[in-house]
Design a protein around this motif. Structure first.
Motif, PDB file in Angstrom:
ATOM      1  N   ASN A 152      13.200   5.360   7.405  1.00 36.72           N
ATOM      2  CA  ASN A 152      12.847   6.299   8.466  1.00 36.72           C
ATOM      3  C   ASN A 152      12.098   7.507   7.922  1.00 36.72           C
ATOM      4  N   ASN A 153      12.465   7.947   6.734  1.00 36.87           N
ATOM      5  CA  ASN A 153      11.723   9.033   6.091  1.00 36.87           C
ATOM      6  C   ASN A 153      10.288   8.620   5.807  1.00 36.87           C
ATOM      7  N   ILE A 154      10.139   7.419   5.273  1.00 32.37           N
ATOM      8  CA  ILE A 154       8.800   6.925   4.929  1.00 32.37           C
ATOM      9  C   ILE A 154       7.949   6.787   6.184  1.00 32.37           C
ATOM     10  N   TYR A 155       8.547   6.219   7.255  1.00 26.35           N
ATOM     11  CA  TYR A 155       7.756   6.060   8.483  1.00 26.35           C
ATOM     12  C   TYR A 155       7.304   7.406   9.027  1.00 26.35           C
ATOM     13  N   ALA A 156       8.172   8.395   8.974  1.00 25.11           N
ATOM     14  CA  ALA A 156       7.799   9.721   9.473  1.00 25.11           C
ATOM     15  C   ALA A 156       6.600  10.271   8.719  1.00 25.11           C
ATOM     16  N   LEU A 157       6.479   9.908   7.451  1.00 23.49           N
ATOM     17  CA  LEU A 157       5.368  10.401   6.629  1.00 23.49           C
ATOM     18  C   LEU A 157       4.072   9.629   6.879  1.00 23.49           C
ATOM     19  N   ILE A 158       4.187   8.371   7.325  1.00 23.08           N
ATOM     20  CA  ILE A 158       2.982   7.549   7.507  1.00 23.08           C
ATOM     21  C   ILE A 158       2.749   7.202   8.982  1.00 23.08           C
ATOM     22  N   ALA A 159       3.415   7.919   9.867  1.00 20.69           N
ATOM     23  CA  ALA A 159       3.328   7.597  11.301  1.00 20.69           C
ATOM     24  C   ALA A 159       1.902   7.650  11.835  1.00 20.69           C
ATOM     25  N   ASP A 160       1.055   8.478  11.236  1.00 19.12           N
ATOM     26  CA  ASP A 160      -0.317   8.619  11.718  1.00 19.12           C
ATOM     27  C   ASP A 160      -1.289   7.662  11.040  1.00 19.12           C
ATOM     28  N   ARG A 161      -0.796   6.868  10.114  1.00 20.80           N
ATOM     29  CA  ARG A 161      -1.682   5.909   9.437  1.00 20.80           C
ATOM     30  C   ARG A 161      -1.961   4.707  10.340  1.00 20.80           C
ATOM     31  N   SER A 162      -2.906   3.877   9.925  1.00 17.84           N
ATOM     32  CA  SER A 162      -3.271   2.698  10.703  1.00 17.84           C
ATOM     33  C   SER A 162      -2.158   1.659  10.658  1.00 17.84           C
ATOM     34  N   LEU A 163      -2.178   0.762  11.645  1.00 17.79           N
ATOM     35  CA  LEU A 163      -1.182  -0.315  11.691  1.00 17.79           C
ATOM     36  C   LEU A 163      -1.250  -1.159  10.421  1.00 17.79           C
ATOM     37  N   GLU A 164      -2.458  -1.444   9.956  1.00 17.10           N
ATOM     38  CA  GLU A 164      -2.613  -2.282   8.765  1.00 17.10           C
ATOM     39  C   GLU A 164      -1.950  -1.664   7.545  1.00 17.10           C
ATOM     40  N   SER A 165      -2.157  -0.375   7.328  1.00 15.91           N
ATOM     41  CA  SER A 165      -1.582   0.265   6.147  1.00 15.91           C
ATOM     42  C   SER A 165      -0.060   0.346   6.238  1.00 15.91           C
ATOM     43  N   GLN A 166       0.462   0.567   7.434  1.00 17.20           N
ATOM     44  CA  GLN A 166       1.914   0.629   7.613  1.00 17.20           C
ATOM     45  C   GLN A 166       2.559  -0.724   7.329  1.00 17.20           C
ATOM     46  N   LEU A 167       1.961  -1.783   7.881  1.00 15.25           N
ATOM     47  CA  LEU A 167       2.518  -3.123   7.676  1.00 15.25           C
ATOM     48  C   LEU A 167       2.295  -3.604   6.247  1.00 15.25           C
ATOM     49  N   LEU A 168       1.196  -3.184   5.650  1.00 13.87           N
ATOM     50  CA  LEU A 168       0.928  -3.569   4.265  1.00 13.87           C
ATOM     51  C   LEU A 168       2.001  -3.006   3.337  1.00 13.87           C
ATOM     52  N   LEU A 169       2.414  -1.780   3.584  1.00 13.57           N
ATOM     53  CA  LEU A 169       3.464  -1.171   2.774  1.00 13.57           C
ATOM     54  C   LEU A 169       4.771  -1.953   2.917  1.00 13.57           C
ATOM     55  N   SER A 170       5.104  -2.327   4.139  1.00 18.02           N
ATOM     56  CA  SER A 170       6.311  -3.121   4.373  1.00 18.02           C
ATOM     57  C   SER A 170       6.224  -4.468   3.658  1.00 18.02           C
ATOM     58  N   SER A 171       5.046  -5.089   3.702  1.00 13.65           N
ATOM     59  CA  SER A 171       4.853  -6.383   3.031  1.00 13.65           C
ATOM     60  C   SER A 171       5.021  -6.257   1.522  1.00 13.65           C
ATOM     61  N   ILE A 172       4.451  -5.211   0.951  1.00 14.21           N
ATOM     62  CA  ILE A 172       4.561  -4.985  -0.491  1.00 14.21           C
ATOM     63  C   ILE A 172       6.021  -4.818  -0.894  1.00 14.21           C
ATOM     64  N   LEU A 173       6.778  -4.116  -0.069  1.00 12.23           N
ATOM     65  CA  LEU A 173       8.195  -3.909  -0.367  1.00 12.23           C
ATOM     66  C   LEU A 173       8.972  -5.226  -0.299  1.00 12.23           C
ATOM     67  N   PHE A 174       8.589  -6.113   0.617  1.00 11.45           N
ATOM     68  CA  PHE A 174       9.253  -7.418   0.678  1.00 11.45           C
ATOM     69  C   PHE A 174       8.938  -8.254  -0.560  1.00 11.45           C
ATOM     70  N   VAL A 175       7.700  -8.195  -1.037  1.00  6.32           N
ATOM     71  CA  VAL A 175       7.344  -8.909  -2.261  1.00  6.32           C
ATOM     72  C   VAL A 175       8.142  -8.352  -3.437  1.00  6.32           C
ATOM     73  N   ALA A 176       8.238  -7.017  -3.507  1.00  5.92           N
ATOM     74  CA  ALA A 176       9.024  -6.385  -4.573  1.00  5.92           C
ATOM     75  C   ALA A 176      10.485  -6.821  -4.501  1.00  5.92           C
ATOM     76  N   THR A 177      10.998  -6.928  -3.287  1.00  8.53           N
ATOM     77  CA  THR A 177      12.376  -7.395  -3.098  1.00  8.53           C
ATOM     78  C   THR A 177      12.566  -8.787  -3.678  1.00  8.53           C
ATOM     79  N   GLY A 178      11.635  -9.684  -3.370  1.00  9.11           N
ATOM     80  CA  GLY A 178      11.718 -11.042  -3.885  1.00  9.11           C
ATOM     81  C   GLY A 178      11.635 -11.106  -5.401  1.00  9.11           C
ATOM     82  N   LEU A 179      10.787 -10.282  -5.991  1.00 13.20           N
ATOM     83  CA  LEU A 179      10.634 -10.281  -7.444  1.00 13.20           C
ATOM     84  C   LEU A 179      11.882  -9.752  -8.143  1.00 13.20           C
ATOM     85  N   VAL A 180      12.481  -8.701  -7.591  1.00  8.24           N
ATOM     86  CA  VAL A 180      13.712  -8.156  -8.175  1.00  8.24           C
ATOM     87  C   VAL A 180      14.840  -9.170  -8.052  1.00  8.24           C
TER      88      VAL A 180
END
Length: 265
Positions: A152-180
């Motif tokens: 929720n903190n992160i979303y508040a900071l990127i709320a004005d960014r484009s949909l693509e950049s917001q979803l891309l960040l979420s996707s990157i975090l899921f990949v990081a989750t899988g690697l860990v």
């Protein structure tokens, strides 16, 4: 590195997995809620269905994954694949912005999460030293709560960014989750081989005995069906809809709404 230190490292990585995975998923909730409502014109009911589709699908897949893993222990590796697959599903929200398609994607997310997290939680329990297992599990679940707080903190900071950049960040975090998670599994495989998940009546090398099982009866199925009913009926009251409700009822912008969710479970 000694065996005890290797086990500690593997368990620590599993806790980190819980944190990263929660951030990845919870970050996508306000993103999809506000975009579908404000840009695609989704109704309140449509937004509620997103959460309902996720939770019902997750409950079904979690039940099935438990049975499959018991019979084929090697299937615990599927948790890595489903975590990374979540990254693709998240990005598909950007590729095809459509309300019905969003419902399908949320259902797909629920299925993938229903496979991933029961496995991770089991691994935390079976890998933790017996004398501190309760504390380790408490820390694991706490990491998930902290993940929601961070999302929720992160979303508040990127709320004005484009949909693509917001979803891309979420996707990157899921990949990081899988690697860990994959790193933790590699360590556990080296230590315990295929005995991370014991078969019925066997004892895992990590020290946790598999509980005895029995054939499910009518009462068991009624309990499961009741759980699905409660989950499905209450899922309309939280998730994406809570963000939309606060935004439209109180008149708060998306960033402010996200900050209010810092105090919510």
């Amino acid at each position: 590195m000694g065996e005890n230190n290797s086990v500690r490292l593997a368990v620590t990585l599993l806790v980190v997995t819980g944190f990263l995975g929660t951030v990845a998923y919870r970050l996508s909730i306000p993103v999809i809620a506000f975009y579908s409502r404000n840009t695609l014109g989704a109704s309140v009911f449509d937004v509620s269905v997103f959460t309902a589709a996720f939770m019902i699908s997750r409950a079904l897949s979690a039940s099935l994954s438990g049975v499959v893993i018991e019979r084929k222990p090697r299937m615990i590796n599927a948790a890595v694949a489903t975590s990374i697959a979540n990254a693709l599903v998240i990005y598909l929200f950007y590729v095809k912005p459509d309300i019905v398609f969003y419902m399908v994607l949320r259902g797909a997310q629920g299925f993938l999460n229903g496979v991933t997290w029961p496995i991770v939680q089991y691994l935390v329990g079976v890998s933790s030293p017996r004398d501190i297992r309760g504390r380790v599990l408490a820390i694991y679940f706490m990491s998930g709560e902290l993940g929601g707080f961070a999302a929720n903190n992160i979303y508040a900071l990127i709320a004005d960014r484009s949909l693509e950049s917001q979803l891309l960040l979420s996707s990157i975090l899921f990949v990081a989750t899988g690697l860990v998670l994959a790193s933790s599994l590699i360590i556990l495989r080296k230590l315990f081989g295929d005995r991370i998940v014991p078969r019925r009546g066997e004892k895992a090398k990590t020290g946790l005995r598999q509980t005895s099982t029995r054939r499910l009866g009518r009462r068991d199925y009624l309990i499961v069906l009741s759980g699905f009913f409660v989950m499905g009926s209450t899922s309309f009251m939280h998730g994406e809809i809570s963000y939309v409700y606060l935004s439209e009822t109180i008149g708060m912008n998306s960033a402010a709404v996200s900050y209010t969710h810092l105090t919510l479970p």
